[in-house]
Design an enzyme around this catalytic site. Structure first.
Site, PDB file in Angstrom:
ATOM      1  N   HIS A 225      50.561 -13.752  39.303  1.00 23.17           N
ATOM      2  CA  HIS A 225      49.756 -13.093  38.266  1.00 23.17           C
ATOM      3  C   HIS A 225      48.360 -12.699  38.734  1.00 23.17           C
ATOM      4  O   HIS A 225      47.647 -12.002  38.020  1.00 23.17           O
ATOM      5  CB  HIS A 225      49.620 -14.023  37.055  1.00 23.17           C
ATOM      6  CG  HIS A 225      50.904 -14.160  36.292  1.00 23.17           C
ATOM      7  ND1 HIS A 225      51.141 -13.509  35.101  1.00 23.17           N
ATOM      8  CD2 HIS A 225      52.039 -14.846  36.562  1.00 23.17           C
ATOM      9  CE1 HIS A 225      52.355 -13.802  34.665  1.00 23.17           C
ATOM     10  NE2 HIS A 225      52.922 -14.615  35.532  1.00 23.17           N
TER      11      HIS A 225
ATOM     12  N   ASP B 219      40.626  -9.092  39.741  1.00 23.16           N
ATOM     13  CA  ASP B 219      41.559  -9.607  38.729  1.00 23.16           C
ATOM     14  C   ASP B 219      42.956  -9.090  39.035  1.00 23.16           C
ATOM     15  O   ASP B 219      43.103  -7.946  39.492  1.00 23.16           O
ATOM     16  CB  ASP B 219      41.130  -9.105  37.329  1.00 23.16           C
ATOM     17  CG  ASP B 219      41.412 -10.129  36.253  1.00 23.16           C
ATOM     18  OD1 ASP B 219      42.340 -10.947  36.430  1.00 23.16           O
ATOM     19  OD2 ASP B 219      40.720 -10.112  35.224  1.00 23.16           O
TER      20      ASP B 219
HETATM   21  O1  F6P Z   1      46.322 -15.928  35.188  1.00 21.99           O
HETATM   22  C1  F6P Z   1      46.106 -17.038  35.955  1.00 21.99           C
HETATM   23  C2  F6P Z   1      46.101 -18.339  35.169  1.00 21.99           C
HETATM   24  O2  F6P Z   1      46.075 -19.425  36.041  1.00 21.99           O
HETATM   25  C3  F6P Z   1      47.309 -18.490  34.299  1.00 21.99           C
HETATM   26  O3  F6P Z   1      48.355 -19.064  34.997  1.00 21.99           O
HETATM   27  C4  F6P Z   1      46.784 -19.327  33.183  1.00 21.99           C
HETATM   28  O4  F6P Z   1      47.426 -19.090  31.971  1.00 21.99           O
HETATM   29  C5  F6P Z   1      45.334 -18.922  33.062  1.00 21.99           C
HETATM   30  O5  F6P Z   1      44.972 -18.442  34.336  1.00 21.99           O
HETATM   31  C6  F6P Z   1      44.462 -20.061  32.577  1.00 21.99           C
HETATM   32  O6  F6P Z   1      44.287 -21.020  33.585  1.00 21.99           O
HETATM   33  P1  F6P Z   1      44.367 -22.600  33.388  1.00 21.99           P
HETATM   34  O7  F6P Z   1      45.788 -22.936  33.050  1.00 21.99           O
HETATM   35  O8  F6P Z   1      43.937 -23.146  34.703  1.00 21.99           O
HETATM   36  O9  F6P Z   1      43.429 -22.927  32.273  1.00 21.99           O
END
Ligand code: F6P
Length: 538
Positions: free
Chosen positions: A156, A365
């Site tokens: 992602h 991003d």
């Molecule tokens: O988009 C990257 C990401 O790590 C997602 O996997 C996740 O939903 C979001 O950022 C929030 O991150 P975290 O789970 O570390 O709070």
């Protein structure tokens, strides 16, 4: 076919849930509800010691299988290797990358433990779809346990060049494990190219187009740009206008006639929040006539606050907002409001709809779904303007936004001015083109296209360099996705690009204009040519 999704964090939906600021949770839930299946991952809870227990919870057609992390696992796997090593390096921030061998061992250990637990839940015809950088080696661990199912991975976040990634110890061993997948999906073609180059130069793989061969395995590596549920978000935004007691209404009352510029991001250094505040301050200094006429609302729910760089960002954003408000504010006008909490999706949709400018300026991003949500939420008869970083994956698709370099404060400041002064006819023209793109490549398109390619090993055509959008005449040129009616707000037709892409049709549905590359020919620019990136990192 049953779909098995695996992601680091799994949130079981409840009735009063807050919006997931990252967007991944929302996207995946929509996909799973459609296909039915199993979603496996971390519950978000932390136990003192490592936990072997798997809890299963049924919600509609989806079974959630959750495991807690032990505190040592959270430190090494999640905070350490995933978020202090992989996250910064994948976002080209070598200076912030902090590598510890013990963290890497913890990361591999959690992937092994997840594989052990998951292997017992897998049925022979399951298709397994693993998400994100926390779980890169998971397929290799599953294969070691004899799982022969089709396994896909979707990344992602950005994937940097081999030069950058090669600085991370063990990077070649780690990325080699990606060849245990049948399909690796990236957000953009740039990311896919970087990964293929890395597997060739760091691991000795052989590439032929999007196919990579290494160690007797064949892995397809392609771009699958993620989308949002455009129609449901549009409805939420339209409904927020009609409802009585909404944040939208409260914002209207507190702002009066003033214009609103909005930013919505997890509090993360990759999002460029501090740089954005500085750019807004610069805009007010360069255009004193705009003072008291406009405000910036930055919604920034805190994130990963146990990582020192995030705690520092928290402090820094308060400091910058406080300084700018003190320097530029008036007794009856506060230029910048930074709100560090999460809002529901419907509240966010209302804020986006009220805002004349959506400021989406990450330093880097993977995609950035806020850019798409902002467009989906606009009033088609009087839409706002999206200002978008060229370093967001979304810029590859959304060239009708005002594309900016977030490292250039003046350029962003001038883009804010341009956006606020833009005539309605131009705002509508840009909005229509953007809306058609995000509709044609929405969450259903993304899921279907990925799962088609994964489950059947079916060829999907390359993601077009240019999205088939007609922008010159201002109105849609042919059939396909339709805009919401400017009067009723209702979509008039919803035929997706999907049938053409799925069937491998040679012709795009509409004429391609080459308008959507950052810096591309007809991409609107606000600066003078393409500025050079001076500092990447630290
Ligand atoms: O988009 C990257 C990401 O790590 C997602 O996997 C996740 O939903 C979001 O950022 C929030 O991150 P975290 O789970 O570390 O709070």
């Amino acid at each position: 076919m049953r779909l098995v999704v695996v992601s680091n964090r799994v949130t079981v939906p409840d009735r009063n849930e807050k919006a997931a600021a990252g967007g991944l949770a929302v996207a995946l839930r929509e996909a799973l509800e459609k296909h039915g299946g199993l979603w496996f991952g971390w519950s978000g809870a932390v136990s003192e010691g490592p936990s072997q227990e798997i809890r299963q919870i049924q919600r509609g057609k989806v079974t959630y299988a959750l495991t807690d992390l032990g505190e040592a696992e959270r430190q090494s796997y999640y905070l350490g290797f995933s978020n202090r090593a992989l996250w910064p390096i994948m976002h080209y921030r070598l200076g912030l990358t902090e590598f510890q061998r013990s963290d890497y061992m913890g990361y591999l250990g959690v992937n092994r433990r997840f594989a052990r637990a998951l292997a017992g839940l897998i049925q022979p015809d399951d298709v397994i779809w693993i998400h994100d950088y926390h779980l890169i080696p998971l397929a290799a661990e599953l294969r070691r346990r004899g799982i022969g199912n089709r396994i896909g991975y979707f990344h992602h976040i950005p994937w940097p060049s081999a030069d950058v990634l090669g600085a991370l110890p063990f990077s070649s061993t780690l990325i080699r494990t990606l060849t245990s997948y049948d399909l690796v999906g990236m957000q953009t073609q740039i990311d896919a190219r970087n990964l293929i180059d890395g597997l060739v130069s760091l691991c000795g793989g052989k590439a032929e187009g999007s196919t990579l061969r290494l160690g007797g395995r064949k892995t397809v590596i392609r771009a699958f740009p993620i989308g949002i549920d455009v129609e449901s978000f549009r409805r939420l935004a339209a409904a927020s206008v009609r409802q009585a007691a909404t944040p939208l209404r409260a914002t209207r009352e507190s702002l009066g006639e003033r214009k609103l510029v909005i930013g919505v991001d997890r509090l993360d250094y990759s999002k460029g929040i501090v740089q954005r505040l500085e750019a807004f301050g610069q805009f007010l200094r360069s255009h004193p006539d705009q003072r008291s006429r406009v405000g910036l609302l930055q919604i920034a729910p805190p994130s990963r606050s146990d990582v020192p760089e995030y705690a520092e960002l928290d402090r820094q954003s308060d400091e910058v907002a406080g300084r700018l408000n003190a320097q530029l504010g008036e007794f009856d006008w506060t230029p910048i409001r930074v709100v560090k909490k999460a809002y529901s999706r419907s509240a966010l949709a209302g804020f986006y709809r009220r805002a004349q400018v959506g400021l989406v300026t990450p330093m880097r991003d993977g995609m950035n779904l806020v850019a798409k949500e902002y467009v989906a939420a606009q009033d088609p008869a009087d839409p706002g303007v999206l200002v978008l970083s060229r370093f967001a994956g979304a810029a590859q698709q959304m060239g009708e936004a005002l594309i900016v370099n977030p490292y250039d404060t003046h350029e962003v400041a001038e883009a804010i001015r341009t956006a606020l002064a833009m005539p309605k006819s131009e705002r509508i023209r840009r909005f229509e083109a953007l809306y058609r793109t995000i509709s044609a490549t929405d969450i259903a398109w993304w899921t279907n296209r990925y799962l088609d390619a994964l489950s059947a090993g079916r060829e999907v055509p390359d993601e077009p360099r240019s999205w088939p959008i007609e922008i010159s005449g201002g109105r849609p040129a042919a059939s396909g996705n339709r805009l919401p009616d400017p009067k009723t707000g209702e979509s008039r037709s919803h035929a997706k690009a999907e049938p053409e892409t799925r069937a491998g049709a040679a012709k795009p549905p509409l004429r391609a204009t080459g308008a959507d590359r950052p810096g591309g020919k007809s991409a609107p620019r606000t600066g003078k040519g393409t500025p050079r990136l001076k500092v990447v990192g630290s």
